[in-house]
Enzyme design. Structure first.
Site, PDB file in Angstrom:
ATOM      1  N   TYR A  92      -6.604 -23.993   2.516  1.00  0.00           N
ATOM      2  CA  TYR A  92      -7.384 -22.654   2.836  1.00  0.00           C
ATOM      3  C   TYR A  92      -6.778 -21.713   1.829  1.00  0.00           C
ATOM      4  O   TYR A  92      -5.848 -21.771   1.208  1.00  0.00           O
ATOM      5  CB  TYR A  92      -6.813 -22.162   4.302  1.00  0.00           C
ATOM      6  CG  TYR A  92      -7.204 -23.310   5.359  1.00  0.00           C
ATOM      7  CD1 TYR A  92      -8.402 -22.873   6.305  1.00  0.00           C
ATOM      8  CD2 TYR A  92      -6.447 -24.500   5.460  1.00  0.00           C
ATOM      9  CE1 TYR A  92      -8.757 -23.830   7.296  1.00  0.00           C
ATOM     10  CE2 TYR A  92      -6.940 -25.395   6.649  1.00  0.00           C
ATOM     11  CZ  TYR A  92      -8.192 -25.146   7.469  1.00  0.00           C
ATOM     12  OH  TYR A  92      -8.447 -26.028   8.328  1.00  0.00           O
ATOM     13  N   CYS A 144       0.765  -1.262  -0.086  1.00  0.00           N
ATOM     14  CA  CYS A 144       0.051  -0.179   0.155  1.00  0.00           C
ATOM     15  C   CYS A 144       0.919   1.361   0.001  1.00  0.00           C
ATOM     16  O   CYS A 144       0.340   2.448  -0.504  1.00  0.00           O
ATOM     17  CB  CYS A 144      -1.042   0.008   1.219  1.00  0.00           C
ATOM     18  SG  CYS A 144      -2.064  -1.348   1.287  1.00  0.00           S
TER      19      CYS A 144
END
Length: 556
Positions: A277, A43
């Protein structure tokens, strides 16, 4: 002893590895990362490009060596998992040393998403860059040093952040967006504030115009041909038109994928294959509000998903509630933030303004006006008419924006109502807020509408009301007239309204307008008390001007 393999070492993967170690000191944990770095601040990449973050090393939250030492995790960078065999519980890995397989007891997939590069003519030119990794940021920084202009393609979060940061570096910046407006998380009525801010700082906007092709120029720059036939030029191009899940390596694994390649998971982040997962940008999760499947490539949800997946892998079952969609960004001197559903999403779901939902727009200061530095915040609150449940919110301003949206995100996550917002006890001191926080004020305004104490009118509904014979009254004081005229309005300042009640015909509906809506509401109550039919223009002249600016900017 359990053996866990994690594919992808950025937000989700690194978080899961660290959590697994805290839960199981004796497990064998292997973390594969295709790139050179793990746990880097993706980010922060636009701000590294813009030299706001000057040191490259500041982006690297953990080095492979530090992560190994702290968590006893076998970190293998520059190691790409190219195939998953769920029957044998193995992964195939390609590294500089060759191709090999590794077995697992449980597998967690966190491959993230990769930038879109559609088959546009010329898109493979070496001076067209995308931004996903620290190495990508290095490349854009090197391009900055070779030219004075750039075309940023894509008006989403990354595109807008790149446009800002490259402009701050002194480049001439053109931002191209195929949609009518940038940042689709915001409604059209709010986005003009951000588009105006970009223009005010010298960013040229080419809106509602997609890219048809890229062509190299004699000087080495890039000519970008737009769908309209217009051309824009830059010494290089930064491509930020979206992302797609990086899941091609799962072909043939039996792991179920959505239509666009997202990994399908349940509330425990389990795939359809036992002991496998998935988390992060590559997964399709669900909306807290609607229960429908959705994708949300944001770091916050990725980290929460990773923690819960690790818990389940280690035998501690906790369900993931889903996503709300809360985000913020900086656009030069403004902060913009949103949470929940916007009008576009509600209308796509079949909801109708005035029948199923309404909204209010207010313009409070972020702290008391008598304390120096009070900044105006444009705050839009969307709520359901049947029960007052808060559906979404958007805010734009110089200060105090993220704080209010975070509070409203918490309210949405618990299905609270506008009446609950009235009761929120929020921190107050003159430098930080007011005794009636903007969140409280938004609740008051919405509750007035719900209880029938105020009848709102949107700016685009005004012309029809006037054509039907309504009277428009501008209750602003004379010193505010310089801001702009409200066409067709009779000027009666609020303090003089009572003395002029005899001028109004009870058979003629009245619309009141002020600067931001509050004095209009006061005028509405006065006139209602004397038997008149009244509507208040939502957000007053300020909101009306915002809508006009939004339409004008697209028309330009």
């Amino acid at each position: 002893m359990s053996k866990y393999i994690i594919v992808g070492g950025v937000a989700g993967g690194a978080t899961a590895a660290a959590r697994l170690r805290r839960l199981d000191e004796h497990a064998e944990i292997v973390l594969f990362e295709r790139g050179e770095d793990i746990s880097f601040a993706n980010c922060g990449l636009p701000y590294y490009v813009g030299d706001v973050i000057a040191e490259r090393g500041d982006l690297l939250l953990q080095t492979p060596e530090k992560f190994r030492g702290m968590y006893n995790v076998d970190v293998r960078v520059c190691s790409e998992v190219t195939r998953v065999n769920t029957e044998n519980r193995t992964v195939e890995v390609r590294s500089a040393d060759g191709v090999y397989t590794e077995s697992y007891d449980a597998l967690l997939l966190s491959p993230g998403a990769k930038p879109l590069r559609p088959p546009i003519p010329g898109i493979d030119h070496p001076r067209i860059a995308t931004l996903r990794s620290v190495q990508d940021a290095d490349r854009i920084r090197s391009l900055v040093g070779t030219g004075g202009s750039v075309v940023v393609v894509g008006g989403g979060f990354i595109g807008v952040e790149l446009a800002e940061n490259l402009r701050e570096r002194g480049l001439s910046v053109t931002l191209v967006e195929a949609m009518p407006h940038i940042l689709p998380i915001f409604d059209t009525d709010m986005i003009s504030l951000l588009e105006d801010e970009l223009r005010r700082h010298g960013v040229e906007l080419a809106l509602g115009d997609g890219v048809a092709g890229f062509e190299e120029q004699e000087d080495g720059g890039i000519c970008v041909r737009l769908s309209s036939g217009r051309t824009v030029h830059g010494d290089f191009v930064a491509l930020a038109i979206g992302v797609r899940p990086d899941t091609a390596f799962l072909d043939g694994s039996g792991i179920a994928l959505g239509e666009r390649g997202h990994i399908l998971v349940n509330e425990y982040m389990q795939t359809n294959i036992p002991h496998v997962y998935a988390v992060g940008d590559a997964v399709l999760t669900r909306s807290v509000q609607t229960g429908k499947a959705t994708a949300l490539p944001l770091a916050g949800p990725a980290n929460r998903q990773a923690r819960l997946a690790a818990d389940h892998m280690a035998g501690e079952a906790r369900a993931y509630r889903g996503v709300i969609g809360t985000a913020a960004l900086k656009v030069f001197g403004l902060t913009a933030a949103a949470t929940g559903q916007n009008e576009r999403a509600l209308q796509s779901a079949g909801m109708v303004y005035g029948k199923d939902y309404r909204f209010t727009v207010i313009f409070p200061r972020h702290h008391v006006t008598y304390y120096p530095g009070a900044e105006e915040v444009a705050l839009k609150l969307i709520f359901r008419l049947s029960d007052g449940v808060v559906l979404g919110a958007q805010a734009i301003g110089a200060e105090g924006v993220d704080k209010r949206i975070d509070v409203l995100a918490s309210a949405i996550g618990r299905s609270l109502t506008v009446a609950d917002l009235e009761e929120f006890e929020l921190s107050y001191a003159p430098p930080y807020s007011a005794a009636k926080d903007p969140v409280n004020m938004a609740g008051y305004a919405a509750e007035n509408i719900l209880r029938g104490r105020s009848t709102p009118l949107l700016p685009h509904e005004l012309s029809a009301e006037l054509a039907a014979g309504a009277m428009l009254i501008d209750v602003r004081p004379p010193e505010e007239y310089h801001a702009g005229e409200i066409a067709g309005a009779q000027r009666i300042p609020l303090p003089r309204l009572r003395e002029r009640l005899h001028e109004f015909d009870p058979q003629v509906p009245i619309i009141v307008c002020c600067k931001m809506g509050l004095r209009g509401y006061l005028a509405e109550q006065i006139l209602r008390a004397h038997g008149l039919t009244v509507k208040n223009l939502v957000g007053g002249y300020t909101y009306m001007k915002m809508q006009c600016e939004g339409e004008k900017s697209y028309g330009a």
